[in-house]
Design a protein around this motif. Structure first.
Motif, PDB file in Angstrom:
ATOM      1  N   VAL A 165      32.884  40.113  33.599  1.00  0.00           N
ATOM      2  CA  VAL A 165      33.303  40.858  34.632  1.00  0.00           C
ATOM      3  C   VAL A 165      33.628  39.806  35.800  1.00  0.00           C
ATOM      4  CG1 VAL A 165      33.277  42.776  36.447  1.00  0.00           C
ATOM      5  CG2 VAL A 165      32.218  42.962  34.600  1.00  0.00           C
ATOM      6  N   ARG A 166      35.445  39.224  36.056  1.00  0.00           N
ATOM      7  CA  ARG A 166      35.480  38.420  36.608  1.00  0.00           C
ATOM      8  C   ARG A 166      36.044  39.687  38.388  1.00  0.00           C
ATOM      9  NH1 ARG A 166      36.176  33.201  34.104  1.00  0.00           N
ATOM     10  NH2 ARG A 166      33.732  33.265  34.368  1.00  0.00           N
ATOM     11  N   GLU A 167      35.468  39.217  39.655  1.00  0.00           N
ATOM     12  CA  GLU A 167      36.954  40.123  40.752  1.00  0.00           C
ATOM     13  C   GLU A 167      38.090  38.978  40.909  1.00  0.00           C
ATOM     14  OE1 GLU A 167      35.720  39.867  44.916  1.00  0.00           O
ATOM     15  OE2 GLU A 167      33.676  41.556  43.624  1.00  0.00           O
ATOM     16  N   ARG A 168      39.494  39.749  40.959  1.00  0.00           N
ATOM     17  CA  ARG A 168      40.956  39.011  41.559  1.00  0.00           C
ATOM     18  C   ARG A 168      41.035  39.308  42.773  1.00  0.00           C
ATOM     19  NH1 ARG A 168      44.143  36.885  37.192  1.00  0.00           N
ATOM     20  NH2 ARG A 168      44.136  34.285  37.819  1.00  0.00           N
ATOM     21  N   LYS A 169      41.250  38.566  43.791  1.00  0.00           N
ATOM     22  CA  LYS A 169      42.146  40.020  45.143  1.00  0.00           C
ATOM     23  C   LYS A 169      43.567  40.325  43.809  1.00  0.00           C
ATOM     24  CE  LYS A 169      39.159  39.235  47.496  1.00  0.00           C
ATOM     25  NZ  LYS A 169      38.258  39.694  46.239  1.00  0.00           N
ATOM     26  N   GLN A 219      40.317  57.935  31.469  1.00  0.00           N
ATOM     27  CA  GLN A 219      39.408  57.923  31.769  1.00  0.00           C
ATOM     28  C   GLN A 219      39.412  57.006  32.992  1.00  0.00           C
ATOM     29  OE1 GLN A 219      35.502  58.327  29.812  1.00  0.00           O
ATOM     30  NE2 GLN A 219      33.947  57.496  31.746  1.00  0.00           N
ATOM     31  N   GLN A 220      39.559  58.088  34.499  1.00  0.00           N
ATOM     32  CA  GLN A 220      39.927  57.251  35.143  1.00  0.00           C
ATOM     33  C   GLN A 220      38.707  56.041  35.862  1.00  0.00           C
ATOM     34  OE1 GLN A 220      41.649  58.010  38.666  1.00  0.00           O
ATOM     35  NE2 GLN A 220      43.040  57.609  36.731  1.00  0.00           N
ATOM     36  N   PRO A 221      38.857  55.413  35.840  1.00  0.00           N
ATOM     37  CA  PRO A 221      37.862  54.497  36.559  1.00  0.00           C
ATOM     38  C   PRO A 221      36.914  54.325  37.547  1.00  0.00           C
ATOM     39  CG  PRO A 221      39.400  52.793  36.302  1.00  0.00           C
ATOM     40  CD  PRO A 221      40.028  53.957  35.887  1.00  0.00           C
ATOM     41  N   PRO A 222      35.655  54.358  38.018  1.00  0.00           N
ATOM     42  CA  PRO A 222      34.914  55.352  39.152  1.00  0.00           C
ATOM     43  C   PRO A 222      35.815  54.235  40.762  1.00  0.00           C
ATOM     44  CG  PRO A 222      34.135  53.288  37.813  1.00  0.00           C
ATOM     45  CD  PRO A 222      34.715  53.098  36.599  1.00  0.00           C
ATOM     46  N   SER A 223      34.974  55.307  41.348  1.00  0.00           N
ATOM     47  CA  SER A 223      35.204  54.769  42.985  1.00  0.00           C
ATOM     48  C   SER A 223      34.264  55.038  44.098  1.00  0.00           C
ATOM     49  CB  SER A 223      36.473  56.292  43.855  1.00  0.00           C
ATOM     50  OG  SER A 223      35.793  57.286  43.077  1.00  0.00           O
ATOM     51  N   ASP A 224      34.605  54.418  44.160  1.00  0.00           N
ATOM     52  CA  ASP A 224      33.550  54.283  45.869  1.00  0.00           C
ATOM     53  C   ASP A 224      33.943  54.287  46.907  1.00  0.00           C
ATOM     54  OD1 ASP A 224      30.283  54.573  46.607  1.00  0.00           O
ATOM     55  OD2 ASP A 224      30.659  52.303  46.894  1.00  0.00           O
ATOM     56  N   LEU A 284      32.000  47.540  42.072  1.00  0.00           N
ATOM     57  CA  LEU A 284      32.450  48.724  41.032  1.00  0.00           C
ATOM     58  C   LEU A 284      33.016  49.289  39.774  1.00  0.00           C
ATOM     59  CD1 LEU A 284      36.073  49.606  43.982  1.00  0.00           C
ATOM     60  CD2 LEU A 284      33.799  50.795  44.135  1.00  0.00           C
ATOM     61  N   MET A 285      32.679  48.086  39.502  1.00  0.00           N
ATOM     62  CA  MET A 285      32.836  47.877  37.617  1.00  0.00           C
ATOM     63  C   MET A 285      30.979  48.117  37.822  1.00  0.00           C
ATOM     64  SD  MET A 285      34.768  47.684  35.353  1.00  0.00           S
ATOM     65  CE  MET A 285      34.338  47.119  33.491  1.00  0.00           C
ATOM     66  N   HIS A 286      31.210  50.011  36.966  1.00  0.00           N
ATOM     67  CA  HIS A 286      29.738  50.127  36.347  1.00  0.00           C
ATOM     68  C   HIS A 286      29.338  50.184  34.741  1.00  0.00           C
ATOM     69  CE1 HIS A 286      28.575  52.568  40.093  1.00  0.00           C
ATOM     70  NE2 HIS A 286      29.706  53.431  40.673  1.00  0.00           N
ATOM     71  N   PHE A 287      28.457  49.711  34.975  1.00  0.00           N
ATOM     72  CA  PHE A 287      27.489  49.573  33.307  1.00  0.00           C
ATOM     73  C   PHE A 287      28.126  49.992  32.647  1.00  0.00           C
ATOM     74  CE2 PHE A 287      24.195  50.329  30.093  1.00  0.00           C
ATOM     75  CZ  PHE A 287      24.750  49.618  29.489  1.00  0.00           C
ATOM     76  N   SER A 288      28.364  51.650  33.288  1.00  0.00           N
ATOM     77  CA  SER A 288      28.968  52.881  32.054  1.00  0.00           C
ATOM     78  C   SER A 288      30.157  52.723  31.802  1.00  0.00           C
ATOM     79  CB  SER A 288      28.697  54.365  32.497  1.00  0.00           C
ATOM     80  OG  SER A 288      28.897  54.027  33.805  1.00  0.00           O
ATOM     81  N   TYR A 289      30.496  52.687  32.782  1.00  0.00           N
ATOM     82  CA  TYR A 289      32.634  51.790  32.380  1.00  0.00           C
ATOM     83  C   TYR A 289      32.619  51.120  31.382  1.00  0.00           C
ATOM     84  CZ  TYR A 289      36.963  53.310  33.262  1.00  0.00           C
ATOM     85  OH  TYR A 289      38.470  53.934  32.646  1.00  0.00           O
ATOM     86  N   PHE A 309      39.549  41.159  34.192  1.00  0.00           N
ATOM     87  CA  PHE A 309      39.291  41.167  35.698  1.00  0.00           C
ATOM     88  C   PHE A 309      39.888  42.401  36.058  1.00  0.00           C
ATOM     89  CE2 PHE A 309      40.726  37.393  33.317  1.00  0.00           C
ATOM     90  CZ  PHE A 309      39.916  36.397  34.061  1.00  0.00           C
ATOM     91  N   VAL A 310      38.992  42.551  37.978  1.00  0.00           N
ATOM     92  CA  VAL A 310      38.765  43.528  39.070  1.00  0.00           C
ATOM     93  C   VAL A 310      39.028  43.423  39.595  1.00  0.00           C
ATOM     94  CG1 VAL A 310      37.584  44.840  36.449  1.00  0.00           C
ATOM     95  CG2 VAL A 310      36.323  43.658  38.972  1.00  0.00           C
ATOM     96  N   ASN A 311      39.245  44.425  41.054  1.00  0.00           N
ATOM     97  CA  ASN A 311      39.292  44.079  42.038  1.00  0.00           C
ATOM     98  C   ASN A 311      37.588  44.149  42.611  1.00  0.00           C
ATOM     99  OD1 ASN A 311      38.629  46.941  41.631  1.00  0.00           O
ATOM    100  ND2 ASN A 311      39.721  47.512  43.358  1.00  0.00           N
ATOM    101  N   SER A 312      37.650  45.162  41.956  1.00  0.00           N
ATOM    102  CA  SER A 312      36.355  44.619  42.507  1.00  0.00           C
ATOM    103  C   SER A 312      34.507  45.082  41.740  1.00  0.00           C
ATOM    104  CB  SER A 312      35.372  46.495  44.085  1.00  0.00           C
ATOM    105  OG  SER A 312      34.287  45.987  43.897  1.00  0.00           O
ATOM    106  N   LYS A 313      33.397  43.241  41.669  1.00  0.00           N
ATOM    107  CA  LYS A 313      33.219  43.815  40.756  1.00  0.00           C
ATOM    108  C   LYS A 313      31.667  45.415  40.723  1.00  0.00           C
ATOM    109  CE  LYS A 313      30.866  39.460  38.749  1.00  0.00           C
ATOM    110  NZ  LYS A 313      30.536  38.456  38.976  1.00  0.00           N
TER     111      LYS A 313
END
Length: 441
Positions: free
Chosen positions: A434-438, A372-377, A406-411, A400-404
């Motif tokens: 959820v932590r953001e990393r460059k 299931q692909q992560p969400p995009s915006d 974008l990390m939806h509760f549902s995902y 660890f994600v690129n953008s907090k």
């Protein structure tokens, strides 16, 4: 170590709620919106410097007459003494010392609990200091001048509270035994469950000596394992006012849940799961405790082959925010499935302390993302770099994600389900940070 509990006691109109709100910061709601949770703020988590404690407001119901005042104050002090580790005794500099202040001071003194005396409504220290000194007459140590409304002196007050909570921590040796709180509305059979568990030949019961806060704790040994049961059924005194009773039972529940590893929520099978049950469950869920739902009085239900299915479905619907909770159908009266309880408690304890290697977690993560692909915006897609477990009780994971954003509760929930599919984790909530990393890091 459970968070210490601090209670505010004082006459009506001395500013208890204002102080409570000042200490609790802007977090006005008691818990997030779980179904059935009303927003009457009875407790709040307070963080001061690096210390955390749970603040309880024992007020809420004002007496109608002067004569009721003393009994009202006594009731309030009793509940604070029973549930709190540190008590803030709030008095009013403008009304001065009154009779009921002395009576409450006597009760608090006899309890040997640490008390911090705060003199409220002192919005000008120079002007009111002489009046503040009058409160030395209570014999409760140094009165601390504060103004809840202008937030003066609050820091000093919190320093004093923290000093007492630190002493308490020093007094408590690390107790490794699992602590189980049996909670639920009045009359669902909490005491009968404890009595049934204690009354069996296979169980060795020993009273816990030591601190006053363990007055209703019982150590139970079953098959060479020791458990400590915290009984919240201490509400034997009948109260004239119904909301009074409900409020106080919630305060007791918060205190018990705070100290427990596992919470057994007892529900009356005949009555079914109610809004008050959801409220109590919400407290345990928010605190990340292990949860077992015991549907009691199961012997009184007429059954066919679908009864268990129907009851389970109803419980799951009302308590939909905790699908992980273990459900069992018992009868304290006949002893039906009572011993299964120890087995389920054992399982939940293991699940709460389960650690999963980072490598294994990331295999599950890779597979989940592929399915299931992560969400995009706006053309930007969420990238999940990796996941690692950082704590137990409850198991806590950092993603660890690129953008907090974008990390939806549902995902997050989808990933939680995948982890549960692989490892079960029955009876325990999971926490995700959820932590953001460059990209370059």
């Amino acid at each position: 170590m459970s968070k210490p509990i601090v209670a505010i006691v004082g006459r009506p109109n001395v500013g208890k709620s204002t102080l409570f709100n000042a200490l609790a910061g802007e977090k006005i709601s008691i818990v997030e919106d779980y179904p059935g949770v009303t927003r009457d703020r009875i407790y709040a988590d307070v963080t001061w410097l690096n210390y955390q404690f749970t603040m309880i407001d024992t007020g809420g119901i004002e007496p109608e007459s002067k004569d009721m005042m003393i009994s009202y104050m006594r009731k309030q002090a009793e509940i604070a003494i029973e549930t709190a580790d540190v008590i803030i005794f709030l008095v009013d500099v403008r009304q001065g010392l009154v009779d009921s202040d002395y009576k409450v001071a006597d009760m608090l003194r006899k309890s040997h609990k640490p008390v911090v005396l705060a003199v409220n409504k002192v919005d000008n220290f120079d002007k009111f200091m002489a009046d503040v000194y009058e409160f030395y007459n209570l014999g409760m140590g140094d009165p601390m001048p504060i103004s809840s409304a202008s937030r003066l002196g609050i820091g000093d007050l919190l320093d004093e509270v923290v000093k007492h909570t630190m002493q308490l921590e020093g007094d408590e040796e690390e107790d490794e035994r699992p602590r189980i709180a049996i909670v639920g509305k009045p009359n669902v059979g909490k005491s009968s469950i404890i009595n049934k568990l204690l009354g069996e030949d296979r169980v060795i019961v020993s009273d816990i000596a030591g601190t006053t806060r363990d007055a209703v704790d019982t150590a139970v040994t079953y098959e060479d394992k020791e458990f400590v049961f915290i009984d919240t059924a201490g509400l034997r005194r009948k109260s004239k006012i119904k909301e009074d009773l409900e409020r106080y039972s919630i305060i007791r529940t918060v205190a018990a849940v705070e100290r427990a590893d596992i919470v057994i929520l007892v529900i009356d099978a005949q009555e079914g799961v109610t809004e008050q049950d959801a409220k109590i469950a919400g407290i345990a869920h928010q605190r990340g405790k292990g949860i077992i739902i015991a549907v009691n009085k199961w012997d009184a239900i007429e059954k066919d082959d679908k009864t268990i299915y129907k009851h389970t479905k109803k419980v799951r619907e009302v308590l939909s925010f905790m699908p992980y909770a273990e459900i069992m159908f018992i009868s304290a009266l006949t002893g039906q499935r009572m011993f299964k309880m120890f087995e389920i408690i054992e399982n939940v304890i293991q699940n709460q302390s389960l650690r999963i290697q980072t490598g294994v977690l990331n295999e599950i993560l890779t597979e989940a993302v592929a399915m299931q692909q992560p969400p995009s915006d706006k053309g930007k897609r969420l990238k999940i770099y990796y996941m690692t477990q950082v704590a137990i009780k409850p198991p806590t994971f950092v993603i660890f994600v690129n953008s907090k954003d974008l990390m939806h509760f549902s995902y997050t929930r989808y990933l939680e389900n995948k982890i549960r599919e692989a490892f079960g984790f029955g009876g325990t909530s999971l926490k995700f940070i959820v932590r953001e990393r460059k990209e370059k890091e």
